[in-house]
Design a protein around this motif. Sequence first.
Motif, PDB file in Angstrom:
ATOM      1  N   GLU A 193       0.839  -1.206   0.000  1.00  9.25           N
ATOM      2  CA  GLU A 193       0.000   0.000   0.000  1.00  9.25           C
ATOM      3  C   GLU A 193       0.874   1.256   0.000  1.00  9.25           C
ATOM      4  OE1 GLU A 193       0.492  -1.891   2.591  1.00  9.25           O
ATOM      5  OE2 GLU A 193       0.831  -0.644   4.362  1.00  9.25           O
ATOM      6  N   ARG A 194       2.101   1.103   0.499  1.00  7.51           N
ATOM      7  CA  ARG A 194       2.986   2.277   0.557  1.00  7.51           C
ATOM      8  C   ARG A 194       3.554   2.611  -0.818  1.00  7.51           C
ATOM      9  NH1 ARG A 194       6.466   1.736   5.927  1.00  7.51           N
ATOM     10  NH2 ARG A 194       7.120   3.808   5.277  1.00  7.51           N
ATOM     11  N   MET A 229       0.843   4.655  -2.180  1.00  4.75           N
ATOM     12  CA  MET A 229       0.839   5.925  -1.447  1.00  4.75           C
ATOM     13  C   MET A 229       1.895   6.875  -2.003  1.00  4.75           C
ATOM     14  SD  MET A 229       1.439   6.350   2.650  1.00  4.75           S
ATOM     15  CE  MET A 229       3.205   6.478   2.711  1.00  4.75           C
ATOM     16  N   GLU A 268      -0.597  19.924   1.841  1.00  9.40           N
ATOM     17  CA  GLU A 268      -1.645  19.399   2.732  1.00  9.40           C
ATOM     18  C   GLU A 268      -2.540  18.403   1.992  1.00  9.40           C
ATOM     19  OE1 GLU A 268      -4.217  22.328   4.442  1.00  9.40           O
ATOM     20  OE2 GLU A 268      -5.242  20.859   5.706  1.00  9.40           O
ATOM     21  N   GLU A 273      -0.735  15.097   1.295  1.00  6.85           N
ATOM     22  CA  GLU A 273      -0.736  14.204   2.463  1.00  6.85           C
ATOM     23  C   GLU A 273      -2.102  13.554   2.664  1.00  6.85           C
ATOM     24  OE1 GLU A 273       1.985  13.246   4.049  1.00  6.85           O
ATOM     25  OE2 GLU A 273       3.058  14.512   2.640  1.00  6.85           O
ATOM     26  N   ASP A 274      -3.178  14.331   2.427  1.00  7.43           N
ATOM     27  CA  ASP A 274      -4.530  13.756   2.520  1.00  7.43           C
ATOM     28  C   ASP A 274      -4.678  12.609   1.522  1.00  7.43           C
ATOM     29  OD1 ASP A 274      -5.178  15.669   4.403  1.00  7.43           O
ATOM     30  OD2 ASP A 274      -6.282  16.956   3.021  1.00  7.43           O
ATOM     31  N   THR A 311      -2.618   9.427   2.484  1.00  7.10           N
ATOM     32  CA  THR A 311      -3.253   8.644   3.559  1.00  7.10           C
ATOM     33  C   THR A 311      -4.479   7.910   3.043  1.00  7.10           C
ATOM     34  OG1 THR A 311      -2.439  10.128   5.287  1.00  7.10           O
ATOM     35  CG2 THR A 311      -4.370   8.798   5.830  1.00  7.10           C
ATOM     36  N   ALA A 343      -3.391   4.989   0.807  1.00 10.54           N
ATOM     37  CA  ALA A 343      -2.803   3.903   1.606  1.00 10.54           C
ATOM     38  C   ALA A 343      -3.874   3.117   2.346  1.00 10.54           C
ATOM     39  CB  ALA A 343      -1.779   4.478   2.593  1.00 10.54           C
ATOM     40  N   GLU A 344      -4.832   3.827   2.939  1.00 12.24           N
ATOM     41  CA  GLU A 344      -5.864   3.137   3.723  1.00 12.24           C
ATOM     42  C   GLU A 344      -6.811   2.336   2.819  1.00 12.24           C
ATOM     43  OE1 GLU A 344      -5.903   2.753   6.885  1.00 12.24           O
ATOM     44  OE2 GLU A 344      -4.261   4.132   7.315  1.00 12.24           O
ATOM     45  N   LEU A 378      -4.886  -0.741   1.767  1.00 12.20           N
ATOM     46  CA  LEU A 378      -4.769  -1.666   2.897  1.00 12.20           C
ATOM     47  C   LEU A 378      -6.067  -2.450   3.079  1.00 12.20           C
ATOM     48  CD1 LEU A 378      -2.527  -2.301   4.940  1.00 12.20           C
ATOM     49  CD2 LEU A 378      -3.477  -0.542   6.429  1.00 12.20           C
ATOM     50  N   LEU A 389     -11.209   2.645  11.530  1.00  9.39           N
ATOM     51  CA  LEU A 389     -10.470   3.907  11.447  1.00  9.39           C
ATOM     52  C   LEU A 389     -10.061   4.252  10.014  1.00  9.39           C
ATOM     53  CD1 LEU A 389      -8.117   3.816  14.569  1.00  9.39           C
ATOM     54  CD2 LEU A 389      -9.802   5.571  14.037  1.00  9.39           C
ATOM     55  N   GLY A 390      -9.707   3.224   9.234  1.00 12.13           N
ATOM     56  CA  GLY A 390      -9.272   3.464   7.863  1.00 12.13           C
ATOM     57  C   GLY A 390     -10.356   4.137   7.035  1.00 12.13           C
ATOM     58  N   LEU A 410     -10.991   7.692   8.204  1.00 12.10           N
ATOM     59  CA  LEU A 410      -9.989   8.650   7.704  1.00 12.10           C
ATOM     60  C   LEU A 410     -10.227   8.982   6.237  1.00 12.10           C
ATOM     61  CD1 LEU A 410      -6.711   7.402   9.414  1.00 12.10           C
ATOM     62  CD2 LEU A 410      -7.963   9.515   9.883  1.00 12.10           C
ATOM     63  N   LEU A 415     -10.770  12.795   4.913  1.00 16.05           N
ATOM     64  CA  LEU A 415      -9.659  13.418   4.192  1.00 16.05           C
ATOM     65  C   LEU A 415      -9.937  13.630   2.710  1.00 16.05           C
ATOM     66  CD1 LEU A 415      -6.694  11.463   5.837  1.00 16.05           C
ATOM     67  CD2 LEU A 415      -7.470  13.775   6.377  1.00 16.05           C
ATOM     68  N   TYR A 474       6.134   6.187   9.959  1.00 11.41           N
ATOM     69  CA  TYR A 474       4.930   5.954   9.155  1.00 11.41           C
ATOM     70  C   TYR A 474       3.866   5.375  10.074  1.00 11.41           C
ATOM     71  CZ  TYR A 474       1.793   3.300   6.096  1.00 11.41           C
ATOM     72  OH  TYR A 474       0.688   2.771   5.482  1.00 11.41           O
ATOM     73  N   ASN A 511      -0.144   4.157  10.204  1.00 13.92           N
ATOM     74  CA  ASN A 511      -1.403   3.946   9.481  1.00 13.92           C
ATOM     75  C   ASN A 511      -2.533   3.658  10.476  1.00 13.92           C
ATOM     76  OD1 ASN A 511      -1.299   1.234  10.183  1.00 13.92           O
ATOM     77  ND2 ASN A 511      -0.648   0.542   8.167  1.00 13.92           N
ATOM     78  N   SER A 512      -3.709   3.344   9.950  1.00 15.92           N
ATOM     79  CA  SER A 512      -4.877   3.194  10.822  1.00 15.92           C
ATOM     80  C   SER A 512      -4.698   2.073  11.842  1.00 15.92           C
ATOM     81  CB  SER A 512      -6.133   2.948   9.987  1.00 15.92           C
ATOM     82  OG  SER A 512      -5.988   1.784   9.195  1.00 15.92           O
ATOM     83  N   ILE A 525      -2.632   3.571  14.513  1.00 11.39           N
ATOM     84  CA  ILE A 525      -3.424   4.545  15.282  1.00 11.39           C
ATOM     85  C   ILE A 525      -4.317   3.809  16.279  1.00 11.39           C
ATOM     86  CG2 ILE A 525      -5.267   6.269  15.132  1.00 11.39           C
ATOM     87  CD1 ILE A 525      -4.118   7.005  12.346  1.00 11.39           C
ATOM     88  N   GLU A 560       2.608  17.897  10.651  1.00  6.69           N
ATOM     89  CA  GLU A 560       1.378  18.684  10.597  1.00  6.69           C
ATOM     90  C   GLU A 560       0.192  17.798  10.190  1.00  6.69           C
ATOM     91  OE1 GLU A 560       0.176  22.644   8.227  1.00  6.69           O
ATOM     92  OE2 GLU A 560       2.228  22.579   8.975  1.00  6.69           O
ATOM     93  N   HIS A 561       0.431  16.917   9.226  1.00  5.78           N
ATOM     94  CA  HIS A 561      -0.639  16.040   8.754  1.00  5.78           C
ATOM     95  C   HIS A 561      -1.091  15.094   9.866  1.00  5.78           C
ATOM     96  CE1 HIS A 561      -3.042  13.676   6.010  1.00  5.78           C
ATOM     97  NE2 HIS A 561      -2.364  12.583   6.296  1.00  5.78           N
ATOM     98  N   LYS A 568      -3.273  16.733  12.401  1.00  4.27           N
ATOM     99  CA  LYS A 568      -4.663  16.806  11.941  1.00  4.27           C
ATOM    100  C   LYS A 568      -5.377  15.473  12.175  1.00  4.27           C
ATOM    101  CE  LYS A 568      -5.647  17.063   7.412  1.00  4.27           C
ATOM    102  NZ  LYS A 568      -5.765  17.714   6.100  1.00  4.27           N
ATOM    103  N   ILE A 569      -4.697  14.397  11.839  1.00  4.89           N
ATOM    104  CA  ILE A 569      -5.295  13.071  12.039  1.00  4.89           C
ATOM    105  C   ILE A 569      -5.535  12.809  13.530  1.00  4.89           C
ATOM    106  CG2 ILE A 569      -4.757  10.596  11.898  1.00  4.89           C
ATOM    107  CD1 ILE A 569      -3.687  11.102   9.118  1.00  4.89           C
ATOM    108  N   LEU A 583      -8.681  14.352  14.420  1.00  2.95           N
ATOM    109  CA  LEU A 583      -9.812  13.653  13.802  1.00  2.95           C
ATOM    110  C   LEU A 583     -10.187  12.387  14.564  1.00  2.95           C
ATOM    111  CD1 LEU A 583      -8.953  13.879   9.978  1.00  2.95           C
ATOM    112  CD2 LEU A 583     -10.865  14.979  11.143  1.00  2.95           C
ATOM    113  N   VAL A 584      -9.198  11.615  14.973  1.00  2.00           N
ATOM    114  CA  VAL A 584      -9.496  10.301  15.559  1.00  2.00           C
ATOM    115  C   VAL A 584      -9.595  10.335  17.082  1.00  2.00           C
ATOM    116  CG1 VAL A 584      -8.422   9.079  13.631  1.00  2.00           C
ATOM    117  CG2 VAL A 584      -7.068   9.557  15.677  1.00  2.00           C
TER     118      VAL A 584
END
Lengths: 160, 116
Positions: A31-32, A35, A50, A53-54, A57, A60-61, A64, A123-124, A127, A131, B56, B58-59, B62, B86-87, B90-91, B94-95
């Motif tokens: 997944e990376r 990404m 920004e 990065e959104d 993520t 990647a999610e 995954l 969570l994936g 997100l 995002l 790195y 990921n969910s 987290i 920074e990203h 933000k996460i 959110l979580v």
Amino acid sequence: MVESNKDGSDMAVTQEGRSIELVLPSEVGYERVAMEGAGAFARMLGFPSERIEDLKTAVAEACLNALQHGNRNRPGAKVRVTLTFKEKAISVRVMDEGEGIVEIPDLPETEEAMIRLQPPRGLGMFLIRRLTDAVDFNEPTEKGHVVKMVIRREGCTSLN
Amino acid sequence: MSENTKIRMTTQGPLALIHIEGDVTAASEAAFAQAHRDFEACGSRGIVLEFDEKAYINSGGIALLLQFLAEVHRRRLQIGITGLTEHFMKISRLVGITRFAKVYPSLEEAMGNLLN
């Protein structure tokens, strides 16, 4: 390659309609690759950091989920990721060989998980929802299950 | 244990400093369990989690982090986090990570202010 303005607009015009496709094995870690590929694609298109990065993520999610839950890590099963730039946005399609998502949680089960001291689930997808500017978790196709996401260059990325 | 998760703990006065680098994913469960045992053994009053800027997360990671924070929070210990991009800040909002931990811009500020 055309030089971009500060807002990346020149480059965006020349890249309109551009598309890339990645085919990943169903193995955690790949997944990376998607990404980083998505991040490089968005950088070429002049997306702000920004939003890049959104996108990274979210991709990647989604990958995954596709390789773990869609393809269930089956050797030989593939995850196909397509990114297309159009109208100041990147559309992402992540296709696996599974049957789709049965249950899409509105929110991650954080509260309950905290009480039980177990890791929260969902969570994936949570997100991805927060995002991206648009998402369809269950686009039906003849060849498999697709998650479709849209990230605009100037998008929401708010904490709403 | 994930070979890519590196968690090490040191103590500075009443605080435990847990440095996290590498990949923080669902495969990091054993690393977090070890960190949990380590801080319990040292009897600290608070914990600062310092993330390497290249980590790195990921969910799956987290989820483990939230579980870890909830366990520490239940013991009424103060928790600080620093080193987040920074990203990931933000996460974190959110979580709900920020419900359990204060986020600091630097390790120095975390170590200096967490117990105040």
